[in-house]
Motif scaffolding. Structure first.
Motif, PDB file in Angstrom:
ATOM      1  N   LYS A 239       0.911  -1.255   0.098  1.00 18.37           N
ATOM      2  CA  LYS A 239       0.116  -0.053  -0.062  1.00 18.37           C
ATOM      3  C   LYS A 239       0.892   1.187   0.191  1.00 18.37           C
ATOM      4  O   LYS A 239       1.804   1.333   0.866  1.00 18.37           O
ATOM      5  CB  LYS A 239      -0.905   0.061   1.007  1.00 18.37           C
ATOM      6  CG  LYS A 239      -1.881  -1.024   1.120  1.00 18.37           C
ATOM      7  CD  LYS A 239      -2.946  -1.390   2.386  1.00 18.37           C
ATOM      8  CE  LYS A 239      -3.974  -2.342   2.289  1.00 18.37           C
ATOM      9  NZ  LYS A 239      -4.937  -2.247   3.625  1.00 18.37           N
ATOM     10  N   PRO A 240       0.473   2.414  -0.780  1.00 20.13           N
ATOM     11  CA  PRO A 240       1.467   3.679  -0.775  1.00 20.13           C
ATOM     12  C   PRO A 240       1.328   4.310   0.530  1.00 20.13           C
ATOM     13  O   PRO A 240       0.462   4.254   1.287  1.00 20.13           O
ATOM     14  CB  PRO A 240       0.583   4.563  -1.746  1.00 20.13           C
ATOM     15  CG  PRO A 240      -0.517   3.492  -2.510  1.00 20.13           C
ATOM     16  CD  PRO A 240      -0.854   2.512  -1.693  1.00 20.13           C
ATOM     17  N   VAL A 241       2.555   4.862   0.773  1.00 18.78           N
ATOM     18  CA  VAL A 241       2.828   5.505   2.207  1.00 18.78           C
ATOM     19  C   VAL A 241       1.731   6.594   2.203  1.00 18.78           C
ATOM     20  O   VAL A 241       1.241   6.664   3.220  1.00 18.78           O
ATOM     21  CB  VAL A 241       4.161   6.024   2.226  1.00 18.78           C
ATOM     22  CG1 VAL A 241       4.404   6.916   3.389  1.00 18.78           C
ATOM     23  CG2 VAL A 241       5.202   4.864   2.183  1.00 18.78           C
ATOM     24  N   VAL A 242       1.222   7.339   1.171  1.00 22.92           N
ATOM     25  CA  VAL A 242       0.335   8.351   1.429  1.00 22.92           C
ATOM     26  C   VAL A 242      -0.880   7.941   1.966  1.00 22.92           C
ATOM     27  O   VAL A 242      -1.526   8.416   2.849  1.00 22.92           O
ATOM     28  CB  VAL A 242      -0.054   9.242  -0.022  1.00 22.92           C
ATOM     29  CG1 VAL A 242      -0.972  10.087   0.160  1.00 22.92           C
ATOM     30  CG2 VAL A 242       1.179   9.770  -0.255  1.00 22.92           C
ATOM     31  N   ALA A 243      -1.426   6.788   1.191  1.00 29.18           N
ATOM     32  CA  ALA A 243      -2.742   6.197   1.675  1.00 29.18           C
ATOM     33  C   ALA A 243      -2.451   5.662   3.269  1.00 29.18           C
ATOM     34  O   ALA A 243      -3.480   5.600   3.757  1.00 29.18           O
ATOM     35  CB  ALA A 243      -3.288   4.926   0.987  1.00 29.18           C
ATOM     36  N   VAL A 244      -1.517   5.098   3.388  1.00 30.38           N
ATOM     37  CA  VAL A 244      -1.165   4.369   4.786  1.00 30.38           C
ATOM     38  C   VAL A 244      -1.298   5.745   5.754  1.00 30.38           C
ATOM     39  O   VAL A 244      -1.864   5.582   7.007  1.00 30.38           O
ATOM     40  CB  VAL A 244       0.107   3.653   4.861  1.00 30.38           C
ATOM     41  CG1 VAL A 244       0.279   3.360   6.469  1.00 30.38           C
ATOM     42  CG2 VAL A 244       0.005   2.419   4.302  1.00 30.38           C
ATOM     43  N   SER A 245      -0.487   6.605   5.490  1.00 31.96           N
ATOM     44  CA  SER A 245      -0.653   7.957   6.653  1.00 31.96           C
ATOM     45  C   SER A 245      -1.955   8.530   6.827  1.00 31.96           C
ATOM     46  O   SER A 245      -2.347   8.712   7.777  1.00 31.96           O
ATOM     47  CB  SER A 245       0.589   9.006   6.104  1.00 31.96           C
ATOM     48  OG  SER A 245       0.004   9.547   4.766  1.00 31.96           O
ATOM     49  N   ARG A 246      -2.670   8.676   5.875  1.00 26.53           N
ATOM     50  CA  ARG A 246      -4.087   9.177   5.956  1.00 26.53           C
ATOM     51  C   ARG A 246      -4.946   7.983   6.680  1.00 26.53           C
ATOM     52  O   ARG A 246      -5.614   8.713   7.428  1.00 26.53           O
ATOM     53  CB  ARG A 246      -4.657   9.389   4.278  1.00 26.53           C
ATOM     54  CG  ARG A 246      -4.080  10.667   3.599  1.00 26.53           C
ATOM     55  CD  ARG A 246      -4.699  10.450   2.558  1.00 26.53           C
ATOM     56  NE  ARG A 246      -4.174  11.775   1.488  1.00 26.53           N
ATOM     57  CZ  ARG A 246      -4.087  12.012   0.397  1.00 26.53           C
ATOM     58  NH1 ARG A 246      -4.754  11.100  -0.544  1.00 26.53           N
ATOM     59  NH2 ARG A 246      -3.693  13.135  -0.332  1.00 26.53           N
ATOM     60  N   ARG A 247      -4.749   6.887   6.386  1.00 24.85           N
ATOM     61  CA  ARG A 247      -5.483   5.964   7.390  1.00 24.85           C
ATOM     62  C   ARG A 247      -5.124   6.063   8.694  1.00 24.85           C
ATOM     63  O   ARG A 247      -6.150   5.764   9.813  1.00 24.85           O
ATOM     64  CB  ARG A 247      -5.352   4.433   6.666  1.00 24.85           C
ATOM     65  CG  ARG A 247      -6.092   3.350   7.590  1.00 24.85           C
ATOM     66  CD  ARG A 247      -5.655   2.125   7.122  1.00 24.85           C
ATOM     67  NE  ARG A 247      -4.262   1.777   7.596  1.00 24.85           N
ATOM     68  CZ  ARG A 247      -3.966   1.134   8.841  1.00 24.85           C
ATOM     69  NH1 ARG A 247      -4.697   1.207   9.894  1.00 24.85           N
ATOM     70  NH2 ARG A 247      -2.759   0.972   9.261  1.00 24.85           N
ATOM     71  N   LEU A 248      -4.057   6.343   9.224  1.00 26.68           N
ATOM     72  CA  LEU A 248      -3.633   6.693  10.232  1.00 26.68           C
ATOM     73  C   LEU A 248      -3.949   8.054  11.048  1.00 26.68           C
ATOM     74  O   LEU A 248      -3.466   8.140  12.161  1.00 26.68           O
ATOM     75  CB  LEU A 248      -2.226   6.094  10.578  1.00 26.68           C
ATOM     76  CG  LEU A 248      -1.797   4.732  10.335  1.00 26.68           C
ATOM     77  CD1 LEU A 248      -0.281   4.520  10.341  1.00 26.68           C
ATOM     78  CD2 LEU A 248      -2.385   3.904  11.476  1.00 26.68           C
TER      79      LEU A 248
END
Length: 283
Positions: A239-248
């Motif tokens: 999963k892209p870092v951008v998507a992961v950071s938003r999920r968190l």
């Protein structure tokens, strides 16, 4: 890892008939036959699953190929991303949770046949060759000597990770453990320390003091640890870092990357390069 009232599918000597060779073996019995070094059980979980706390006679290497898997052992919580396994020494009490759709593997190793030069619960890089060897041993028939050679190579590939630990200290106080479990279930939860404290009838200052006493880190630092280790699973799955950071809960990915670097000493990309480097160097 064991489930109450269930059996684990284990693979034994290829000299047995096929239906005996693939027979289920109850988990309260020794899992590695005397002549072998290791065996692997497969645990698919169509629904979220939590196994009862248990301990095994053998060493256990717990690893996963998909889904979210966590191990609670030695007073810590360990995430199990696809790129890493968790080594549990023989006799270590532990509890395992897996999300719906996860596929978890438990490789059991005979403590009499397999000597290691480390102690305690540690992370093990799961390089492609190690995974394939363990699965080949699990799934294929072969002559006994060939199987033993394969297992010896597999054991040689099992080495502790050289990068940052993946463990999260858990609080001992029941009220604090309740908060910890809620944060682990939803790392993006942005409630303040005061809000968490009110939930269990404490002042914010008392909560901070108790949490530091129980875990050795502040609640704020602990929440960052949980978020980074949750991110490891998603990033390892591609999963892209951008998507992961938003999920968190991070609107700005650079904020998340900075926190990740503070915890691990690396950016996400550099962290996984370092883990993969260790895995490949042991091939």
């Amino acid at each position: 890892m064991t489930a109450e009232g269930s059996a684990v599918r284990l693979w034994g000597a290829p000299t047995l008939e096929r239906d005996e060779w693939t027979a289920s073996v109850e988990t309260d019995e020794p899992k590695v036959e005397e002549r072998w070094l290791l065996t692997t059980g497969t645990f698919p979980t169509p629904e979220p699953t939590e196994w009862a706390t248990t301990a095994h006679r053998e060493h256990e290497l717990l690893w996963s190929t998909t889904g979210n898997v966590t191990v609670e052992a030695a007073g810590h919580l360990w995430m199990v991303p696809p790129s890493l396994g968790i080594w549990l020494p023989a006799g270590t009490p532990h509890r395992v949770r897996a999300s719906a759709g996860a596929v978890t593997y438990a490789t059991f190793l005979s403590p009499e046949q397999v000597a290691v030069d480390w102690t305690g619960v540690v992370g093990i890089p799961m390089g492609r060759l190690l995974r394939e060897l363990l699965l080949h041993n699990q799934n294929e028939e072969m002559p006994a000597e060939a199987r033993l050679r394969l297992q010896r190579v597999g054991v040689d590939l099992i080495r502790p990770v050289r990068t940052v630990s993946l463990d999260i200290p858990l609080p001992k106080t029941p009220e604090l453990l309740t908060i910890a479990e809620r944060i682990i279930a939803d790392p993006a939860d942005d409630r303040t320390t005061e809000e968490w404290a009110r939930m269990i009838g404490l002042s914010g200052r008392t909560l901070m003091r108790w949490f530091q006493r129980d875990t050795g880190v502040s609640l704020t630092q602990w929440r960052i640890l949980v978020r980074v280790r949750s991110a490891l699973i998603d990033i390892a799955a591609g999963k892209p870092v951008v998507a992961v950071s938003r999920r968190l809960g991070y609107a700005n990915p650079s904020t998340f990357i900075d926190l990740f670097r503070q915890v691990t000493g690396h950016t996400p990309a550099a962290y996984f390069r370092s883990v993969n480097g260790v895995a490949e160097s042991s091939l």
